[in-house]
Design a protein around this motif. Structure first.
Motif, PDB file in Angstrom:
ATOM      1  N   GLN A 167     -25.886  22.762 -19.382  1.00 56.13           N
ATOM      2  CA  GLN A 167     -24.768  22.098 -18.717  1.00 56.13           C
ATOM      3  C   GLN A 167     -25.216  20.779 -18.106  1.00 56.13           C
ATOM      4  N   ALA A 168     -26.408  20.761 -17.517  1.00 51.55           N
ATOM      5  CA  ALA A 168     -26.912  19.525 -16.909  1.00 51.55           C
ATOM      6  C   ALA A 168     -26.989  18.402 -17.924  1.00 51.55           C
ATOM      7  N   ALA A 169     -27.430  18.718 -19.138  1.00 58.40           N
ATOM      8  CA  ALA A 169     -27.507  17.705 -20.193  1.00 58.40           C
ATOM      9  C   ALA A 169     -26.111  17.278 -20.635  1.00 58.40           C
ATOM     10  N   ALA A 170     -25.198  18.230 -20.749  1.00 57.77           N
ATOM     11  CA  ALA A 170     -23.839  17.912 -21.174  1.00 57.77           C
ATOM     12  C   ALA A 170     -23.126  17.029 -20.150  1.00 57.77           C
ATOM     13  N   TRP A 171     -23.442  17.197 -18.877  1.00 60.99           N
ATOM     14  CA  TRP A 171     -22.787  16.440 -17.813  1.00 60.99           C
ATOM     15  C   TRP A 171     -23.465  15.114 -17.502  1.00 60.99           C
ATOM     16  N   GLY A 172     -24.607  14.841 -18.116  1.00 59.44           N
ATOM     17  CA  GLY A 172     -25.303  13.591 -17.863  1.00 59.44           C
ATOM     18  C   GLY A 172     -26.276  13.635 -16.706  1.00 59.44           C
ATOM     19  N   ILE A 173     -26.517  14.815 -16.134  1.00 58.75           N
ATOM     20  CA  ILE A 173     -27.520  14.947 -15.083  1.00 58.75           C
ATOM     21  C   ILE A 173     -28.912  14.947 -15.704  1.00 58.75           C
ATOM     22  N   ALA A 174     -29.018  15.480 -16.920  1.00 55.55           N
ATOM     23  CA  ALA A 174     -30.279  15.508 -17.657  1.00 55.55           C
ATOM     24  C   ALA A 174     -30.139  14.731 -18.960  1.00 55.55           C
ATOM     25  N   THR A 175     -31.273  14.285 -19.485  1.00 56.24           N
ATOM     26  CA  THR A 175     -31.311  13.534 -20.737  1.00 56.24           C
ATOM     27  C   THR A 175     -31.149  14.449 -21.936  1.00 56.24           C
ATOM     28  N   GLU A 176     -31.872  15.589 -21.908  1.00 58.85           N
ATOM     29  CA  GLU A 176     -31.860  16.505 -23.045  1.00 58.85           C
ATOM     30  C   GLU A 176     -32.251  17.896 -22.581  1.00 58.85           C
ATOM     31  N   ALA A 177     -31.655  18.900 -23.194  1.00 63.64           N
ATOM     32  CA  ALA A 177     -32.016  20.287 -22.922  1.00 63.64           C
ATOM     33  C   ALA A 177     -32.828  20.820 -24.096  1.00 63.64           C
ATOM     34  N   LEU A 178     -33.945  21.470 -23.789  1.00 65.50           N
ATOM     35  CA  LEU A 178     -34.868  21.982 -24.806  1.00 65.50           C
ATOM     36  C   LEU A 178     -34.843  23.503 -24.843  1.00 65.50           C
ATOM     37  N   SER A 179     -35.426  24.059 -25.889  1.00 62.93           N
ATOM     38  CA  SER A 179     -35.318  25.494 -26.151  1.00 62.93           C
ATOM     39  C   SER A 179     -36.120  26.368 -25.188  1.00 62.93           C
ATOM     40  N   SER A 180     -37.171  25.826 -24.584  1.00 59.86           N
ATOM     41  CA  SER A 180     -38.032  26.639 -23.712  1.00 59.86           C
ATOM     42  C   SER A 180     -38.705  25.762 -22.671  1.00 59.86           C
ATOM     43  N   GLY A 181     -39.341  26.412 -21.702  1.00 59.35           N
ATOM     44  CA  GLY A 181     -40.085  25.669 -20.700  1.00 59.35           C
ATOM     45  C   GLY A 181     -41.236  24.897 -21.307  1.00 59.35           C
ATOM     46  N   GLU A 182     -41.952  25.520 -22.219  1.00 56.95           N
ATOM     47  CA  GLU A 182     -43.082  24.844 -22.866  1.00 56.95           C
ATOM     48  C   GLU A 182     -42.620  23.631 -23.656  1.00 56.95           C
ATOM     49  N   ALA A 183     -41.512  23.784 -24.382  1.00 60.38           N
ATOM     50  CA  ALA A 183     -40.976  22.668 -25.156  1.00 60.38           C
ATOM     51  C   ALA A 183     -40.515  21.540 -24.242  1.00 60.38           C
ATOM     52  N   THR A 184     -39.997  21.905 -23.081  1.00 61.19           N
ATOM     53  CA  THR A 184     -39.527  20.904 -22.120  1.00 61.19           C
ATOM     54  C   THR A 184     -40.685  20.072 -21.583  1.00 61.19           C
ATOM     55  N   LEU A 185     -41.768  20.742 -21.180  1.00 60.31           N
ATOM     56  CA  LEU A 185     -42.927  20.015 -20.667  1.00 60.31           C
ATOM     57  C   LEU A 185     -43.536  19.127 -21.743  1.00 60.31           C
ATOM     58  N   ALA A 186     -43.587  19.636 -22.962  1.00 68.67           N
ATOM     59  CA  ALA A 186     -44.173  18.854 -24.059  1.00 68.67           C
ATOM     60  C   ALA A 186     -43.330  17.622 -24.366  1.00 68.67           C
TER      61      ALA A 186
END
Length: 249
Positions: A167-186
């Protein structure tokens, strides 16, 4: 004692990692001070091109350490939490955030001042200020209604409703939502490292231009929120809610 803020420098990238896993990376006065000082040093260092703020692949931050807050609540705008806010607001270098797991209170509002934000889809973000007898902080009462509209912002700020990284990504609070925590950090690190290949002066001027609109109004709102927040911390409503929270924990 484990260092609650880990700093790592790789080329022109400074990574600031919240590292207090036993307390879900809850922020203390000392942690705010370390973060503020690191941001100011990065801003002044011509060899630093970008700053990455992250927690672990399981948790970003549970927000303020309530016990620490109750022990010595901020009394004015010169205290560590507001020092951190000012340092992040004033940082001329691009700031990237990587968010997995919980991002509560300032763990969400600080994202509004980062330039790029990557979240795990199942991250849980929440701003439960009213639920704790408090009021919004860090410009969220100005930024969120403009970004989301009054009705949705009211749901998040008046009711303290949580929302996901997706939701954060859809609303423009975040740039992109990733599949997992590890993928997000990477992904956040991969993007942050790109600033080593870009002209630093051009990057900083572009950020300055993007942030210049209504900047003074934002500063004023942050100060007004901060003054009211410190007042609310001393209110019977907040004392009861915060004390109850510590007792339940």
């Amino acid at each position: 004692m484990t260092d609650a803020i880990l700093q790592q420098r790789d080329g022109g990238l400074l990574t600031l990692q919240l590292n207090r896993p036993d307390k879900k990376n809850a922020l203390t006065r000392a942690m705010y001070t370390r973060l503020a000082e690191a941001l100011e040093q990065a801003d002044a260092d011509p060899q630093i091109n970008a700053v990455l703020i992250q927690g672990s692949s399981e948790c970003f931050t549970a927000g303020n350490d309530i016990g620490d807050f109750l022990d010595q609540p901020p009394s004015d705008l010169d205290t560590p939490p507001f020092h951190f806010m000012k340092s992040l607001l004033n940082c001329r270098k691009p700031v990237i955030a990587a968010v997995a797991g919980a991002a509560v209170g300032i763990g969400t509002t600080l994202l509004l001042h980062c330039d790029l934000v990557y979240v795990s889809r199942d991250a849980h973000l929440r701003m439960p200020f009213v639920n704790l007898g408090l009021c919004p902080e860090f410009g969220s009462s100005l930024i969120l209604p403009r970004l989301l509209g009054h009705a949705k912002a009211a749901e998040l700020l008046l009711l303290g409703e949580g929302f996901t990284g997706e939701q954060a990504a859809a609303w423009g609070i975040a740039t992109e939502a990733l599949s997992s925590g590890e993928a997000t950090l990477a992904k956040a690190r991969q993007i942050a490292e790109r600033f080593d290949t870009l002209a630093p002066g051009a990057v900083q001027i572009t950020k300055q231009l993007m942030k210049s609109v209504d900047r003074e109004q934002l500063r004023q709102v942050i100060e007004e929120e901060g003054a009211l927040f410190t007042q609310r911390l001393r209110s019977p409503e907040a004392i009861a809610a915060l004390s109850g929270f510590v007792t339940r924990r």
